[in-house]
Enzyme design. Sequence first.
Site, PDB file in Angstrom:
ATOM      1  N   LYS A   1     -17.496  -1.138   6.003  1.00 54.79           N
ATOM      2  CA  LYS A   1     -17.925  -2.116   5.003  1.00 54.79           C
ATOM      3  C   LYS A   1     -19.435  -2.111   4.777  1.00 54.79           C
ATOM      4  CE  LYS A   1     -17.116  -6.827   3.448  1.00 54.79           C
ATOM      5  NZ  LYS A   1     -16.494  -8.138   3.713  1.00 54.79           N
TER       6      LYS A   1
ATOM      7  N   MET B   1      23.996   9.453   2.378  1.00 55.89           N
ATOM      8  CA  MET B   1      23.837  10.705   3.123  1.00 55.89           C
ATOM      9  C   MET B   1      24.097  10.484   4.617  1.00 55.89           C
ATOM     10  SD  MET B   1      23.449  13.857   2.621  1.00 55.89           S
ATOM     11  CE  MET B   1      22.473  14.480   1.257  1.00 55.89           C
TER      12      MET B   1
ATOM     13  N   PHE C   1     -11.413  -7.742  13.682  1.00 57.00           N
ATOM     14  CA  PHE C   1     -10.321  -8.154  12.806  1.00 57.00           C
ATOM     15  C   PHE C   1     -10.000  -7.043  11.799  1.00 57.00           C
ATOM     16  CE2 PHE C   1      -8.931 -10.279   8.821  1.00 57.00           C
ATOM     17  CZ  PHE C   1      -7.675 -10.670   9.267  1.00 57.00           C
ATOM     18  N   GLN C   2      -8.726  -6.723  11.684  1.00 58.75           N
ATOM     19  CA  GLN C   2      -8.230  -5.664  10.795  1.00 58.75           C
ATOM     20  C   GLN C   2      -8.896  -4.310  11.069  1.00 58.75           C
ATOM     21  OE1 GLN C   2      -8.172  -7.195   6.681  1.00 58.75           O
ATOM     22  NE2 GLN C   2      -6.101  -7.930   7.077  1.00 58.75           N
TER      23      GLN C   2
ATOM     24  N   GLU D   1       0.805  -1.228   0.000  1.00 58.48           N
ATOM     25  CA  GLU D   1       0.000   0.000   0.000  1.00 58.48           C
ATOM     26  C   GLU D   1       0.834   1.273   0.000  1.00 58.48           C
ATOM     27  OE1 GLU D   1      -0.584  -2.626   1.874  1.00 58.48           O
ATOM     28  OE2 GLU D   1      -2.688  -3.212   1.683  1.00 58.48           O
TER      29      GLU D   1
END
Lengths: 163, 578
Positions: free
Chosen positions: B162, B479, B112-113, B50
């Site tokens: 959802k 760097m 969940f999630q 993602e």
Amino acid sequence: MRHIISILIENESGALSRVAGLFSARGYNIESLTVAPTEDPSLSRMTLVTRGSDDIIEQITKQLNKLIDVVKLIDLADSDHIERELMMAKIKTTEQTREEIRSLAAIFRGSIIDVTPTTYVVEMTGPSSKLDAFIAAIDGDTIIEVVRSGPTGISRGEKGLHL
Amino acid sequence: MELNGAQIVIQSLKDEGVEFIFGYPGGAVLHLYDAIFQQDDVKHILVRHEQGATHAADGYARATGKPGVVLVTSGPGATNAVTGIATAYMDSIPMVIISGQVPSPVIGSDAFQEVDMVGITRPCVKHNFLVKDVTKLAETIKKAFYVATTGRPGPVVVDVPKDITDPRIKVPYKYPKKVSIRSYNPAVTGHKGQIKKAVDLLLTAQKPIIYSGGGVILGEASKELTEFAHTLGFPVTNTLMGLGAYPSTDKQFVGMLGMHGTYEANMAMHESDVIIAIGARFDDRVTGKLDEFCPHAQIIHIDVDPASISKTVKVAIPIVGQVKPVLEQMLELIRESKKKPSKKALENWWNQIDQWRAVKCLEYDRESRLIKPQYVIEQLYEVTKGEAYVTSDVGQHQMWAAQYYPFDKPRRWINSGGLGTMGFGLPAAIGVKLAFPDSDVACVTGDASIQMCIQELSTALQYKTPVKIINLNNSYMGMVRQWQEFSYESRYSHSYMDTIPEFVKLAEAYGHVGMRIDKPEEVRPALEEAFAMKDRTVFLDILTDRTENVYPMIESGKGHHDMTLRVAPGTSTDRELA
């Protein structure tokens, strides 16, 4: 310097956390924060007391204005205003001290709103400094509990914070 | 028209004119993915992580000026997107991120999630919404695009539980043409009195400089800026984010300013008497030590965001407004004014600047037997005729790309300036290539950065986005190593890459072309060969001088006039690291 920032904000879930989160994320301090719905149920009025240099207060007001949920705000310190805070103090009493506490409360225009054989609850409103003075005048050992609302304020005259 | 919530999301995106959604499916967004499956108008780009989705959408937005759109699932999908959202936020890039959420009735139950996406993203978005009612869905999406693209742009998250996208629940759909938000009214034109004051000050300046930033690109004001500078004859410096807003090959351009800016740009800032800051925000990488910042200058600041003005540096004349209309207003006043900038003063000023230019602060050892990274960027510029879209990751290679590829057009230089996100370059390049399939797109990266989103090589194959990856491989986090050399007596604590993959094989494993280049004379032919392969992603693994540092440098805590320059031009800088 101490500033009272008065905010009209959308009455939506999460709006308060946006303000609180802004202060913690940017390291500004909040001395007190009160919030309640206004006569327009879609809006809440928030009164926030903070301290900082002029530069910091300027940044605070700009950053607050940037929040999408903030509709309008004023820094009450910029103009003539009235400030009030509500306090309830639960004080331990004895036969000997009851009269003294009653008269002290009367001097500060407080009222006793709950009485038990051993306690008083004193209710008092006023500028925060007056409430501080009352607490200072009472023997610290007798204080069971102090509840303060944090100040709210309103500007004097015809000007007002509204849509 | 009656639609279910999932269809409403996709139809709203279509009505908004969205071409691409960058996303990754998961439980909470399955209804949405089913709606995507049943249409062809909005193309979905399946990334491999993602973070890649957000950077790709971000790259697309930076290159096109249109908002990037991301779709992720709840929980880990949402948290993986946060780095990319913060990246866009720091650079004011318009994006709309739609995140799935667990069904409304179970929010708050540690389902969940489940993660509090609105809470997690609050400090790194311009605004966010949790949709609670399917009948408000279309309007909320419209508001998200409105907020993301107006005023000072930024990312906006729309968190969609959802149940809101339940295919069984259909409601009337109408996408609003316009929305207004009573508490959100971004400024457009500037205050006339302030603009007049600013013009008066500019016309009396003896040692003026124009300091312009990413706001000029976001505000589509390159043309106006160029005209403004040419009319006044003032020198122009750009921030890292502003490169390309003013043509870098123009004679009035003195280079980038700040920590790795040119000697002439920083010295001109330090000595100037009037600075006009245009769409720039006085970032700490630009100002150096604040107490020593531009001690002689009166500052005019144009910015669409009032909170950017006098945040770190106090300015004399603030102008809140969009850069483009404000510059137009100023140009009109300048043209009408009888007063003209003092020719004599400007001549003296330019003579002084030419002396600083003569230091040639960007010279490097061109005779080296090793591949100098600066040389690679110069060759990249020549091979692409200065016309490429160049994305970068973060570190030394980013600074070299900024210093040695003179961008003449806005939106060609695509990098994570504010947040400094390693892993940005490759997915951003994919987003750019989707928008401009016929243009050359190069991702200048390093051996450390590229590994942070390398999985997107797979996305590049799937969607045939033939970008060229220029990997300046020095087996270090360059760097970090440079700072350790300067400030920690060369104690290179964990800044090396001990087991670097064979990038050529890796590229091949992902279905692309890999090339390894380890001699200076191979650089040019390899670049030419790579860019000639129009339909292939090419990974050029270029082994560069491991010891090379980025110069000039203002070390932290120092002012603009206190720069560390490279050793005298002409001497060898090949060396062994202690």
